[in-house]
Design an enzyme around this catalytic site. Sequence first.
Site, PDB file in Angstrom:
ATOM      1  N   ASP A 134       6.657  34.997 -21.944  1.00  0.00           N
ATOM      2  CA  ASP A 134       7.071  34.852 -20.553  1.00  0.00           C
ATOM      3  C   ASP A 134       6.409  35.924 -19.689  1.00  0.00           C
ATOM      4  O   ASP A 134       7.050  36.631 -18.928  1.00  0.00           O
ATOM      5  CB  ASP A 134       8.596  34.986 -20.464  1.00  0.00           C
ATOM      6  N   CYS A 189       6.592  11.591 -15.943  1.00  0.00           N
ATOM      7  CA  CYS A 189       7.602  11.649 -14.883  1.00  0.00           C
ATOM      8  C   CYS A 189       7.668  10.299 -14.154  1.00  0.00           C
ATOM      9  O   CYS A 189       8.725   9.913 -13.656  1.00  0.00           O
ATOM     10  CB  CYS A 189       7.265  12.750 -13.874  1.00  0.00           C
ATOM     11  N   CYS A 192      10.039   8.942 -11.066  1.00  0.00           N
ATOM     12  CA  CYS A 192      11.294   9.711 -11.002  1.00  0.00           C
ATOM     13  C   CYS A 192      11.180  10.847  -9.975  1.00  0.00           C
ATOM     14  O   CYS A 192      10.142  11.494  -9.851  1.00  0.00           O
ATOM     15  CB  CYS A 192      11.597  10.290 -12.378  1.00  0.00           C
ATOM     16  N   CYS A 199      17.789  19.668  -6.598  1.00  0.00           N
ATOM     17  CA  CYS A 199      17.576  21.088  -6.271  1.00  0.00           C
ATOM     18  C   CYS A 199      18.456  21.496  -5.076  1.00  0.00           C
ATOM     19  O   CYS A 199      18.320  20.957  -3.977  1.00  0.00           O
ATOM     20  CB  CYS A 199      16.107  21.341  -5.952  1.00  0.00           C
ATOM     21  N   CYS A 215      13.776  29.271  -4.495  1.00  0.00           N
ATOM     22  CA  CYS A 215      14.321  28.904  -5.814  1.00  0.00           C
ATOM     23  C   CYS A 215      15.419  29.886  -6.236  1.00  0.00           C
ATOM     24  O   CYS A 215      15.235  31.104  -6.205  1.00  0.00           O
ATOM     25  CB  CYS A 215      13.193  28.881  -6.840  1.00  0.00           C
ATOM     26  N   CYS A 242      19.243  29.183 -12.514  1.00  0.00           N
ATOM     27  CA  CYS A 242      19.681  27.852 -12.070  1.00  0.00           C
ATOM     28  C   CYS A 242      19.038  26.841 -13.012  1.00  0.00           C
ATOM     29  O   CYS A 242      17.884  27.014 -13.413  1.00  0.00           O
ATOM     30  CB  CYS A 242      19.191  27.634 -10.637  1.00  0.00           C
TER      31      CYS A 242
HETATM   32  S1  SF4 Z   1      13.652  15.010 -13.190  1.00  0.00           S
HETATM   33 FE1  SF4 Z   1      11.696  15.804 -12.349  1.00  0.00          FE
HETATM   34  S2  SF4 Z   1      10.672  16.665 -14.135  1.00  0.00           S
HETATM   35 FE2  SF4 Z   1      12.258  15.305 -14.946  1.00  0.00          FE
HETATM   36  S3  SF4 Z   1      11.253  13.302 -15.214  1.00  0.00           S
HETATM   37 FE3  SF4 Z   1      12.170  13.309 -13.173  1.00  0.00          FE
HETATM   38  S4  SF4 Z   1      10.496  13.988 -11.836  1.00  0.00           S
HETATM   39 FE4  SF4 Z   1       9.914  14.561 -13.930  1.00  0.00          FE
HETATM   40  S1  SF4 Z   2      15.717  26.272 -10.683  1.00  0.00           S
HETATM   41 FE1  SF4 Z   2      14.817  26.478  -8.628  1.00  0.00          FE
HETATM   42  S2  SF4 Z   2      13.644  24.604  -8.379  1.00  0.00           S
HETATM   43 FE2  SF4 Z   2      15.046  24.219 -10.075  1.00  0.00          FE
HETATM   44  S3  SF4 Z   2      16.855  23.282  -9.123  1.00  0.00           S
HETATM   45 FE3  SF4 Z   2      17.229  25.472  -9.225  1.00  0.00          FE
HETATM   46  S4  SF4 Z   2      16.580  26.220  -7.242  1.00  0.00           S
HETATM   47 FE4  SF4 Z   2      15.638  24.227  -7.495  1.00  0.00          FE
END
Ligand code: SF4
Ligand code: SF4
Length: 350
Positions: A134, A189, A192, A199, A215, A242
């Site tokens: 990471d 994806c 979707c 979010c 975020c 999150c």
């Molecule tokens: S939730 Fe977001 S990352 Fe997951 S399949 Fe749907 S578009 Fe892709």
């Molecule tokens: S991790 Fe960040 S991008 Fe993902 S849902 Fe939470 S706020 Fe949104």
Amino acid sequence: MDIEALAAELRREAKALGFAACSITGVDLGEAEARLQQWLAANRHGEMDYMARHGLKRARPAELVPGTLRVISLRMDYWPGGEPPASILEQPALAYISRYALGRDYHKVLRARLQTLVERIRARVPAATRVFVDSAPVLEVELAQRGGLGWRGKHGLLIDRGAGSYFFLGEIFIDLPLPMDTLSSTGHCGSCTACFAACPTDAIIAPYQVDARRCISYLTIEHPGAIPEPLRALIGNRIYGCDDCQLCCPWNRFASLSIEADFAVRHGLDRATLAELFPWNEETFRERMAGSAIYRIGHERWLRNIAVALGNAPGSTEVLAALRARKHDASELVRVHVAWALHRHAERGG
Ligand code: SF4
Ligand code: SF4
């Protein structure tokens, strides 16, 4: 030892060390470099200056670690079980902590395993290696995707068809010409858009583009100062990270429980109340969070985050008492967020 046999041995050892998958890729990240430049130029990394610090070396592994010929990416699953996330998110007096942080610090767990793997390779053949977990200089999703470990979802994280996205990635840079794996898919994806809708802060501004400044993971973990006021109410009860864009992702139906005891929930953090965590003094924080990734944010940011969540919680006697007890906290950062939270309750008649 021939190089094919070494790669096969490496995969066996990786599995024995608890890694769920392993891929080997080269050092040419192609168009990822241009995407990285755009993201940085748009300032979407917020105050994560270290993201910009390594410049284009981040997209060029052989410049970051001279001599590197291959990057070995390794996946370790972390889903810890515990209380269902939806139930915690629906109870605003409880604290929501990202599922990856409920157990031991993954940096330590992964790094130790990667080092062991490196030692086992070196016991067979001399090699120069460097391990990353990471780590900002490394474009880990790009590297893993190129090696066939999955695809980058529209939320920016790697997804595996059979395992979803609840996993950590680690990398070994190595100077051996190991046989490379190939990109297995360009993405599933499809049409979707569940993560966009889920979010809480609209941080996913376009497919594959997350604005870190909005975020909640960034705001509660990386961001050093005050949390921007317009975003505080949207944070809800999320006090560390999150998971919403992953919780809603259909591919996570296929995620399974981690086999790692180290990632099991510690200290009942999957069901703690905000009011019971807020009174922790620095000593208690250090003691309870030792060995956890949460320890890295420090006591002050921990309190800042909980103050915001308490401001979003219903104004019960416990919630108001917990906030009032820190009205005159020694930290200005904490005081500012406590004042905001109490003001919110006052506006709501609390
Ligand atoms: S939730 Fe977001 S990352 Fe997951 S399949 Fe749907 S578009 Fe892709
Ligand atoms: S991790 Fe960040 S991008 Fe993902 S849902 Fe939470 S706020 Fe949104």
